[in-house]
Design a protein around this motif. Sequence first.
Motif, PDB file in Angstrom:
ATOM      1  N   PHE A  26       0.860  -1.177   0.000  1.00 40.09           N
ATOM      2  CA  PHE A  26       0.000   0.000   0.000  1.00 40.09           C
ATOM      3  C   PHE A  26       0.898   1.228   0.000  1.00 40.09           C
ATOM      4  O   PHE A  26       1.821   1.311   0.817  1.00 40.09           O
ATOM      5  N   ALA A  27       0.654   2.184  -0.901  1.00 39.21           N
ATOM      6  CA  ALA A  27       1.510   3.366  -0.988  1.00 39.21           C
ATOM      7  C   ALA A  27       0.687   4.598  -1.332  1.00 39.21           C
ATOM      8  O   ALA A  27      -0.351   4.501  -2.005  1.00 39.21           O
ATOM      9  N   TRP A  28       1.165   5.767  -0.883  1.00 37.46           N
ATOM     10  CA  TRP A  28       0.495   7.050  -1.131  1.00 37.46           C
ATOM     11  C   TRP A  28       1.557   8.138  -1.193  1.00 37.46           C
ATOM     12  O   TRP A  28       2.560   8.076  -0.466  1.00 37.46           O
ATOM     13  N   ALA A  29       1.327   9.150  -2.050  1.00 39.05           N
ATOM     14  CA  ALA A  29       2.226  10.297  -2.114  1.00 39.05           C
ATOM     15  C   ALA A  29       1.492  11.501  -2.686  1.00 39.05           C
ATOM     16  O   ALA A  29       0.606  11.349  -3.528  1.00 39.05           O
ATOM     17  N   PRO A  30       1.894  12.693  -2.246  1.00 41.03           N
ATOM     18  CA  PRO A  30       1.411  13.899  -2.925  1.00 41.03           C
ATOM     19  C   PRO A  30       2.187  14.021  -4.236  1.00 41.03           C
ATOM     20  O   PRO A  30       3.345  13.584  -4.319  1.00 41.03           O
ATOM     21  N   ILE A  31       1.559  14.569  -5.280  1.00 35.40           N
ATOM     22  CA  ILE A  31       2.256  14.716  -6.561  1.00 35.40           C
ATOM     23  C   ILE A  31       1.665  15.901  -7.313  1.00 35.40           C
ATOM     24  O   ILE A  31       0.455  16.123  -7.280  1.00 35.40           O
ATOM     25  N   SER A  32       2.535  16.662  -7.963  1.00 34.65           N
ATOM     26  CA  SER A  32       2.070  17.805  -8.758  1.00 34.65           C
ATOM     27  C   SER A  32       1.500  17.299 -10.080  1.00 34.65           C
ATOM     28  O   SER A  32       1.792  16.179 -10.519  1.00 34.65           O
ATOM     29  N   GLY A  33       0.710  18.143 -10.718  1.00 30.95           N
ATOM     30  CA  GLY A  33       0.113  17.774 -12.000  1.00 30.95           C
ATOM     31  C   GLY A  33       1.159  17.461 -13.060  1.00 30.95           C
ATOM     32  O   GLY A  33       1.028  16.479 -13.800  1.00 30.95           O
ATOM     33  N   SER A  34       2.213  18.272 -13.126  1.00 33.54           N
ATOM     34  CA  SER A  34       3.245  18.034 -14.144  1.00 33.54           C
ATOM     35  C   SER A  34       4.016  16.755 -13.864  1.00 33.54           C
ATOM     36  O   SER A  34       4.346  16.002 -14.791  1.00 33.54           O
ATOM     37  N   ASP A  35       4.302  16.466 -12.586  1.00 33.39           N
ATOM     38  CA  ASP A  35       4.982  15.213 -12.243  1.00 33.39           C
ATOM     39  C   ASP A  35       4.075  14.010 -12.518  1.00 33.39           C
ATOM     40  O   ASP A  35       4.545  12.963 -12.967  1.00 33.39           O
TER      41      ASP A  35
END
Length: 191
Positions: A116-125
């Motif tokens: 199970f994994a989660w991360a914040p990410i920008s739209g471009s990334d």
Amino acid sequence: MTRRLPLAPLAALVAASGLLLAGCAGGDTAAPAVTTAAPVQTTAPSPVASATTTPTAAATAVTCENLIPTSIQDEFASHNWTYKQDVFRVGERTISDGISCVWGDYSVASDHVQIFAWAPISGSDADAAQTELLAAGWLRVDDPNGTYLTEDPQTAVSTDEDGYGLTYEFGDGWVTMADTKQSLVLIDPPA
């Protein structure tokens, strides 16, 4: 070879989690016990942008203890399962603010784990990660619940009952990953 436990929809999983994990409690050859949550290297790919909207950043720090429901953790613990924690990876990208949790019985040699994994990410990334995964042979799946990137079932080590192996889901400012698409429903990062 890593095999993942098949998961039914969330309601059925919570109700039947004891049955699903009971077969994984047995062990093979004994291995040294792990008593702390140490980092583990994972090479799993990432998910795709989703139509689902969720908070872009968690107000509370996301940990392996709060990423999935307590009832699932309790069931894991009843079978001697603990976790190893690492940073979140999408293909070759490392998202240091993210978290990846690999649950299993580390007191025995076994290939039964759940990721199970989660991360914040920008739209471009997110766009760049999705492009990279698609170029590497990952498949895009659009359904009413969102858009996902999943490994090709022809090369997946293990799949859920619908044929999905490692799967990423991209949302508005976040990305999740699990060992199967069905497992994604268990991820519940704090808002």
